[in-house]
Design an enzyme around this catalytic site. Structure first.
Site, PDB file in Angstrom:
ATOM      1  N   HIS A 160      -2.685  -2.590  -1.664  1.00 20.24           N
ATOM      2  CA  HIS A 160      -1.766  -2.166  -0.610  1.00 20.24           C
ATOM      3  C   HIS A 160      -1.026  -0.935  -1.123  1.00 20.24           C
ATOM      4  O   HIS A 160      -0.873  -0.747  -2.328  1.00 20.24           O
ATOM      5  CB  HIS A 160      -0.713  -3.234  -0.304  1.00 20.24           C
ATOM      6  CG  HIS A 160      -1.259  -4.551   0.142  1.00 20.24           C
ATOM      7  ND1 HIS A 160      -1.676  -5.531  -0.743  1.00 20.24           N
ATOM      8  CD2 HIS A 160      -1.429  -5.072   1.385  1.00 20.24           C
ATOM      9  CE1 HIS A 160      -2.077  -6.586  -0.074  1.00 20.24           C
ATOM     10  NE2 HIS A 160      -1.939  -6.331   1.229  1.00 20.24           N
TER      11      HIS A 160
ATOM     12  N   ASP B 213       1.669  -1.666  -3.585  1.00 12.86           N
ATOM     13  CA  ASP B 213       1.221  -2.261  -4.849  1.00 12.86           C
ATOM     14  C   ASP B 213       1.157  -1.214  -5.946  1.00 12.86           C
ATOM     15  O   ASP B 213       1.496  -1.483  -7.100  1.00 12.86           O
ATOM     16  CB  ASP B 213      -0.182  -2.876  -4.709  1.00 12.86           C
ATOM     17  CG  ASP B 213      -0.232  -4.027  -3.751  1.00 12.86           C
ATOM     18  OD1 ASP B 213       0.802  -4.688  -3.547  1.00 12.86           O
ATOM     19  OD2 ASP B 213      -1.322  -4.276  -3.197  1.00 12.86           O
TER      20      ASP B 213
END
Length: 438
Positions: A98, A101
């Site tokens: 993501h 992340d």
């Protein structure tokens, strides 16, 4: 997460090895059914669980420290360095992320984009150094409090615009890093009660959102697959991407079926009341099989436990469906899984990945054996033979009949003289056990 440099490369040593830091079934370069095991399985590391998850659950805080003793952008850079060294140690050639992340989230989209560009520059260098590729990217549109009522299905036009901006940036990052997939998981695209929800409006907004993302991606040269990852509930009571068939219907309604495929997760299938195999089969028969989030859940628990997959029966039937569907094209097996809260060391991360990779490697071996054995296929062909061997069956299969023709034919049949074949379920289950355990 320190001490990785002291651990040797994880290698295949065969099923009789007692070395816990070795593969017993995953032999990357071994060929099965015309491809190497690495090509069949296309293992990927999930950034959010492996690099970031710290053991937190709804009843307790962190049980492991993954900060590497750093903060800010330096921490994200060090985590990326560690991630690629870990993948290299395990022989994993793909990863998934993501946006938040891999890079810090700023107070504005412009600030977040600056961090994301910086970190994707860093990831590009690591990809070239290690020969590792991005499988797919996505944007986290469920963690921040502004998404508490949804992103593309929320009640705020400003939030809708921010979600669109995040997707634009994450798509740019995916294209930059050479990813062949982009995933939409509607973590909060659903409702908790119909008392405060305009379902028709939310679905229309979601359909338009995906169309805009598709159009932007294609305009930017993205030739990969867009994925929807079905999940029925948690965190919302009901999510619009409930299961594969629900998603297929939605994609057809909004003319997205040619560009979108399914990213099927085992634990999500469990929560939907389905088997993992069922969801994969439904994706295949609808022409939207794409990629897999490899994990397993606990059927006694009603939430997404994201455990590393070790159930060989499930991995076998998964790989049976994958092989029957023609294998992966742009997708792969992403370990959307985390070690248990009490398994909080670097060794536990390695053991978990080895267990998961071996479980799928053994599943691949057994799935290939099932297909090569042929008894399951032979039975299914025999079960439906009247559609191929009788005149009326051939007409039905070819579409050269109609309701009136079938009515006239059926009037001549004695119902009590029709003989149906036995389902042979117990026999077929025994065949499966013979192949799995003999």
């Amino acid at each position: 997460m320190t001490g990785l440099d002291k651990i040797a490369q994880i290698k295949y040593e065969g099923k009789n090895s007692k070395n816990p830091l070795s593969f017993h079934y995953y032999n990357a370069n071994e060929k099965l059914m015309g491809k190497t095991m690495a090509e069949h399985l296309k293992f990927a590391m999930s950034w959010w669980h492996t690099i970031n998850a710290s053991g937190t659950d709804m009843f307790g805080g962190n049980t492991m420290d993954k900060s590497l003793g750093l903060t800010g952008i330096k921490m994200y850079e060090a985590k990326a360095d560690f991630a690629f060294a870990l993948m290299d140690k395990l022989g994993i050639k793909y990863y998934c992320f993501h946006d938040v992340d891999i890079a810090p989230e700023g107070d504005t989209l412009a600030e977040s984009e600056k961090y994301l560009i910086h970190m994707t520059d860093h990831l590009l260098k690591l990809q070239k150094k290690y020969g590792i590729k991005l499988l797919w990217g996505t944007a986290n549109m469920f963690s921040h409090k502004i998404f508490m009522t949804g992103a593309a299905t929320g009640c705020s036009a400003d939030v809708y615009a921010i979600a669109a901006g995040k997707v634009k940036m994450a798509l740019d990052a995916t294209i930059k890093l050479g990813g062949k997939g982009y995933v939409f998981w509607g973590g909060r695209e659903g409702y908790d009660t119909l008392l405060n929800t305009d379902v028709k409006s939310e679905l229309q907004h979601l359909g338009k959102f995906l169309q805009m993302a598709r159009d932007y991606g294609r305009k930017q040269g993205f030739k990969g697959d867009f994925y929807i990852e079905p999940k029925p509930k948690e965190p919302t009571k009901h999510q619009y991407d409930f299961d594969v068939c629900t998603c297929a219907n939605f994609l057809r309604e909004f003319n997205l079926i040619k560009d979108f495929k399914m990213n099927v997760e085992a634990n999500h299938a469990t929560l939907a009341g389905h088997t993992f195999q069922h969801e994969l089969r439904m994706a295949a028969v609808n022409g939207i099989f794409g990629s897999i989030d490899a994990n397993q859940g606990d059927t006694l628990l009603g939430w997404d436990t994201d455990q590393f997959p070790t159930n060989v029966y499930d991995t076998t039937m998964c790989m049976y469906e994958v092989l029957k569907a023609g294998g992966f094209t742009n997708g792969g097996l992403n370990f959307d899984a985390k070690t248990r809260r009490a398994s909080n060391t670097l060794l536990d991360i390695l053991y978990a990945y080895i267990a998961g990779m071996d479980a799928f490697a053994l599943g691949l071996r057994k799935a290939a054996a099932i297909i090569q054995d042929g008894r399951l296929d032979k039975y299914v062909e025999e079960k439906y033979k009247t559609f191929k061997t009788t005149a009326i069956g051939k007409k039905i299969n070819s579409g050269k009949t109609n309701l009136l023709d079938l009515y006239q034919y059926a009037k001549q049949i004695s119902i009590n003289n029709i003989s149906l074949p036995s389902g042979r379920q117990e026999y077929l289950e025994q065949v499966l056990n013979d192949i799995l355990f003999n």
